[in-house]
Motif scaffolding. Sequence first.
Motif, PDB file in Angstrom:
ATOM      1  N   ALA A  61       0.841  -1.181   0.000  1.00  0.00           N
ATOM      2  CA  ALA A  61       0.000   0.000   0.000  1.00  0.00           C
ATOM      3  C   ALA A  61       0.884   1.243   0.000  1.00  0.00           C
ATOM      4  CB  ALA A  61      -0.903  -0.003   1.233  1.00  0.00           C
ATOM      5  N   ASP A  62       0.370   2.325  -0.549  1.00  0.00           N
ATOM      6  CA  ASP A  62       1.149   3.563  -0.615  1.00  0.00           C
ATOM      7  C   ASP A  62       1.583   4.033   0.775  1.00  0.00           C
ATOM      8  OD1 ASP A  62      -0.713   5.035  -3.381  1.00  0.00           O
ATOM      9  OD2 ASP A  62       0.950   3.614  -3.348  1.00  0.00           O
ATOM     10  N   SER A  63       0.777   3.751   1.763  1.00  0.00           N
ATOM     11  CA  SER A  63       1.060   4.234   3.121  1.00  0.00           C
ATOM     12  C   SER A  63       2.302   3.592   3.739  1.00  0.00           C
ATOM     13  CB  SER A  63      -0.155   3.980   4.025  1.00  0.00           C
ATOM     14  OG  SER A  63      -0.486   2.597   4.043  1.00  0.00           O
ATOM     15  N   VAL A  64       2.733   2.451   3.193  1.00  0.00           N
ATOM     16  CA  VAL A  64       3.886   1.761   3.790  1.00  0.00           C
ATOM     17  C   VAL A  64       5.024   1.544   2.799  1.00  0.00           C
ATOM     18  CG1 VAL A  64       2.326   0.581   5.381  1.00  0.00           C
ATOM     19  CG2 VAL A  64       3.072  -0.587   3.295  1.00  0.00           C
ATOM     20  N   LYS A  65       4.785   1.897   1.555  1.00  0.00           N
ATOM     21  CA  LYS A  65       5.786   1.656   0.522  1.00  0.00           C
ATOM     22  C   LYS A  65       7.096   2.356   0.859  1.00  0.00           C
ATOM     23  CE  LYS A  65       3.824   1.318  -3.382  1.00  0.00           C
ATOM     24  NZ  LYS A  65       3.111   1.638  -4.641  1.00  0.00           N
ATOM     25  N   GLY A  66       8.192   1.620   0.730  1.00  0.00           N
ATOM     26  CA  GLY A  66       9.509   2.162   1.032  1.00  0.00           C
ATOM     27  C   GLY A  66       9.924   2.019   2.484  1.00  0.00           C
ATOM     28  N   ARG A  67       8.977   1.651   3.346  1.00  0.00           N
ATOM     29  CA  ARG A  67       9.292   1.501   4.775  1.00  0.00           C
ATOM     30  C   ARG A  67       9.080   0.070   5.260  1.00  0.00           C
ATOM     31  NH1 ARG A  67       6.253   3.872   8.404  1.00  0.00           N
ATOM     32  NH2 ARG A  67       4.349   3.861   7.123  1.00  0.00           N
ATOM     33  N   PHE A  68       8.151  -0.622   4.660  1.00  0.00           N
ATOM     34  CA  PHE A  68       7.829  -1.992   5.060  1.00  0.00           C
ATOM     35  C   PHE A  68       8.310  -2.961   3.990  1.00  0.00           C
ATOM     36  CE2 PHE A  68       3.883  -1.192   7.981  1.00  0.00           C
ATOM     37  CZ  PHE A  68       4.611  -0.242   8.674  1.00  0.00           C
ATOM     38  N   THR A  69       8.718  -4.140   4.445  1.00  0.00           N
ATOM     39  CA  THR A  69       9.205  -5.164   3.523  1.00  0.00           C
ATOM     40  C   THR A  69       8.654  -6.520   3.924  1.00  0.00           C
ATOM     41  OG1 THR A  69      11.277  -3.939   3.230  1.00  0.00           O
ATOM     42  CG2 THR A  69      11.234  -6.225   2.496  1.00  0.00           C
ATOM     43  N   PHE A  70       8.114  -7.240   2.941  1.00  0.00           N
ATOM     44  CA  PHE A  70       7.628  -8.601   3.172  1.00  0.00           C
ATOM     45  C   PHE A  70       8.659  -9.603   2.664  1.00  0.00           C
ATOM     46  CE2 PHE A  70       3.843  -6.628   4.191  1.00  0.00           C
ATOM     47  CZ  PHE A  70       3.291  -5.933   3.128  1.00  0.00           C
ATOM     48  N   SER A  71       8.736 -10.708   3.367  1.00  0.00           N
ATOM     49  CA  SER A  71       9.547 -11.832   2.901  1.00  0.00           C
ATOM     50  C   SER A  71       8.932 -13.113   3.451  1.00  0.00           C
ATOM     51  CB  SER A  71      11.005 -11.684   3.347  1.00  0.00           C
ATOM     52  OG  SER A  71      11.092 -11.656   4.767  1.00  0.00           O
ATOM     53  N   ARG A  72       9.352 -14.235   2.910  1.00  0.00           N
ATOM     54  CA  ARG A  72       8.798 -15.491   3.415  1.00  0.00           C
ATOM     55  C   ARG A  72       9.831 -16.605   3.343  1.00  0.00           C
ATOM     56  NH1 ARG A  72       3.467 -16.653   0.379  1.00  0.00           N
ATOM     57  NH2 ARG A  72       3.584 -18.704   1.405  1.00  0.00           N
ATOM     58  N   GLU A  73       9.652 -17.558   4.243  1.00  0.00           N
ATOM     59  CA  GLU A  73      10.452 -18.773   4.265  1.00  0.00           C
ATOM     60  C   GLU A  73       9.483 -19.943   4.203  1.00  0.00           C
ATOM     61  OE1 GLU A  73      12.994 -17.879   7.924  1.00  0.00           O
ATOM     62  OE2 GLU A  73      14.389 -18.981   6.653  1.00  0.00           O
ATOM     63  N   ASN A  74       9.248 -20.438   3.026  1.00  0.00           N
ATOM     64  CA  ASN A  74       8.285 -21.525   2.883  1.00  0.00           C
ATOM     65  C   ASN A  74       8.726 -22.786   3.616  1.00  0.00           C
ATOM     66  OD1 ASN A  74       6.596 -19.879   1.473  1.00  0.00           O
ATOM     67  ND2 ASN A  74       6.937 -20.843  -0.518  1.00  0.00           N
ATOM     68  N   SER A  75      10.021 -22.970   3.770  1.00  0.00           N
ATOM     69  CA  SER A  75      10.516 -24.150   4.483  1.00  0.00           C
ATOM     70  C   SER A  75      10.116 -24.120   5.956  1.00  0.00           C
ATOM     71  CB  SER A  75      12.028 -24.249   4.350  1.00  0.00           C
ATOM     72  OG  SER A  75      12.646 -23.127   4.949  1.00  0.00           O
ATOM     73  N   LYS A  76       9.825 -22.922   6.461  1.00  0.00           N
ATOM     74  CA  LYS A  76       9.442 -22.769   7.868  1.00  0.00           C
ATOM     75  C   LYS A  76       7.986 -22.356   8.031  1.00  0.00           C
ATOM     76  CE  LYS A  76      14.062 -21.533   9.543  1.00  0.00           C
ATOM     77  NZ  LYS A  76      14.870 -20.529  10.299  1.00  0.00           N
ATOM     78  N   ASN A  77       7.275 -22.272   6.922  1.00  0.00           N
ATOM     79  CA  ASN A  77       5.873 -21.822   6.954  1.00  0.00           C
ATOM     80  C   ASN A  77       5.734 -20.461   7.627  1.00  0.00           C
ATOM     81  OD1 ASN A  77       5.293 -24.264   5.772  1.00  0.00           O
ATOM     82  ND2 ASN A  77       3.765 -24.894   7.270  1.00  0.00           N
ATOM     83  N   ARG A  78       6.606 -19.541   7.245  1.00  0.00           N
ATOM     84  CA  ARG A  78       6.591 -18.229   7.869  1.00  0.00           C
ATOM     85  C   ARG A  78       6.669 -17.108   6.835  1.00  0.00           C
ATOM     86  NH1 ARG A  78      10.969 -19.029  12.794  1.00  0.00           N
ATOM     87  NH2 ARG A  78       9.720 -20.465  14.046  1.00  0.00           N
ATOM     88  N   VAL A  79       6.021 -16.028   7.152  1.00  0.00           N
ATOM     89  CA  VAL A  79       6.136 -14.778   6.419  1.00  0.00           C
ATOM     90  C   VAL A  79       6.535 -13.704   7.414  1.00  0.00           C
ATOM     91  CG1 VAL A  79       4.809 -12.977   5.244  1.00  0.00           C
ATOM     92  CG2 VAL A  79       4.561 -15.347   4.549  1.00  0.00           C
ATOM     93  N   TYR A  80       7.373 -12.789   6.960  1.00  0.00           N
ATOM     94  CA  TYR A  80       7.875 -11.738   7.821  1.00  0.00           C
ATOM     95  C   TYR A  80       7.444 -10.374   7.284  1.00  0.00           C
ATOM     96  CZ  TYR A  80      10.875 -15.613   9.111  1.00  0.00           C
ATOM     97  OH  TYR A  80      11.339 -16.842   9.500  1.00  0.00           O
ATOM     98  N   LEU A  81       7.202  -9.478   8.212  1.00  0.00           N
ATOM     99  CA  LEU A  81       6.914  -8.088   7.886  1.00  0.00           C
ATOM    100  C   LEU A  81       7.926  -7.236   8.630  1.00  0.00           C
ATOM    101  CD1 LEU A  81       5.364  -5.623   6.936  1.00  0.00           C
ATOM    102  CD2 LEU A  81       3.633  -6.085   8.696  1.00  0.00           C
ATOM    103  N   GLN A  82       8.868  -6.705   7.897  1.00  0.00           N
ATOM    104  CA  GLN A  82       9.866  -5.803   8.472  1.00  0.00           C
ATOM    105  C   GLN A  82       9.350  -4.377   8.356  1.00  0.00           C
ATOM    106  OE1 GLN A  82      12.880  -6.405  10.040  1.00  0.00           O
ATOM    107  NE2 GLN A  82      12.956  -4.183  10.394  1.00  0.00           N
ATOM    108  N   MET A  83       9.232  -3.704   9.478  1.00  0.00           N
ATOM    109  CA  MET A  83       8.691  -2.351   9.504  1.00  0.00           C
ATOM    110  C   MET A  83       9.761  -1.389   9.990  1.00  0.00           C
ATOM    111  SD  MET A  83       4.882  -3.091  11.048  1.00  0.00           S
ATOM    112  CE  MET A  83       5.476  -3.563  12.666  1.00  0.00           C
ATOM    113  N   ASP A  84      10.084  -0.421   9.171  1.00  0.00           N
ATOM    114  CA  ASP A  84      11.098   0.582   9.500  1.00  0.00           C
ATOM    115  C   ASP A  84      10.485   1.981   9.486  1.00  0.00           C
ATOM    116  OD1 ASP A  84      13.273  -1.342   7.418  1.00  0.00           O
ATOM    117  OD2 ASP A  84      13.179  -1.393   9.603  1.00  0.00           O
ATOM    118  N   SER A  85      11.179   2.907  10.105  1.00  0.00           N
ATOM    119  CA  SER A  85      10.733   4.308  10.135  1.00  0.00           C
ATOM    120  C   SER A  85       9.294   4.422  10.614  1.00  0.00           C
ATOM    121  CB  SER A  85      10.879   4.949   8.757  1.00  0.00           C
ATOM    122  OG  SER A  85      12.211   4.881   8.299  1.00  0.00           O
TER     123      SER A  85
END
Length: 124
Positions: A61-85
């Motif tokens: 979303a525009d409100s988080v673009k450039g500050r938030f990052t998604f990633s995932r590790e399918n081997s661990k059944n996990r998704v991460y949300l890194q939130m900065d600033s």
Amino acid sequence: QAQVVESGGGLVQPGGSLRLTCSASGFIFDYYTIGWFRQAPGKDREGIGCISSSGGYLTYADSVKGRFTFSRENSKNRVYLQMDSLSAEDAGIYYCAARSYYSGCLSAGEYDYWGQGTQVTVSS
């Protein structure tokens, strides 16, 4: 029993960072798009983004673009949300959800599984 569970919320100072984790079980995680949503007090639930089943497609979303990052590790059944600033406007309950297709993933409709949410507080 299929479920997703959010973790990692807490109190952070303005300008700080936080990483949320969405952990899944009970379904074939590799096939599912994971969406992230948040809800501030008195406001509607907002879709902030999603990551495709392979991790190759991302929407922010525009409100988080450039500050938030998604990633995932399918081997661990996990998704991460890194939130900065982070700012006070980012405070709220954060939810992850899973569905079987990617298109239109910012919409809360047609998600199969929802977590209970994790609280993010941004304050000095």
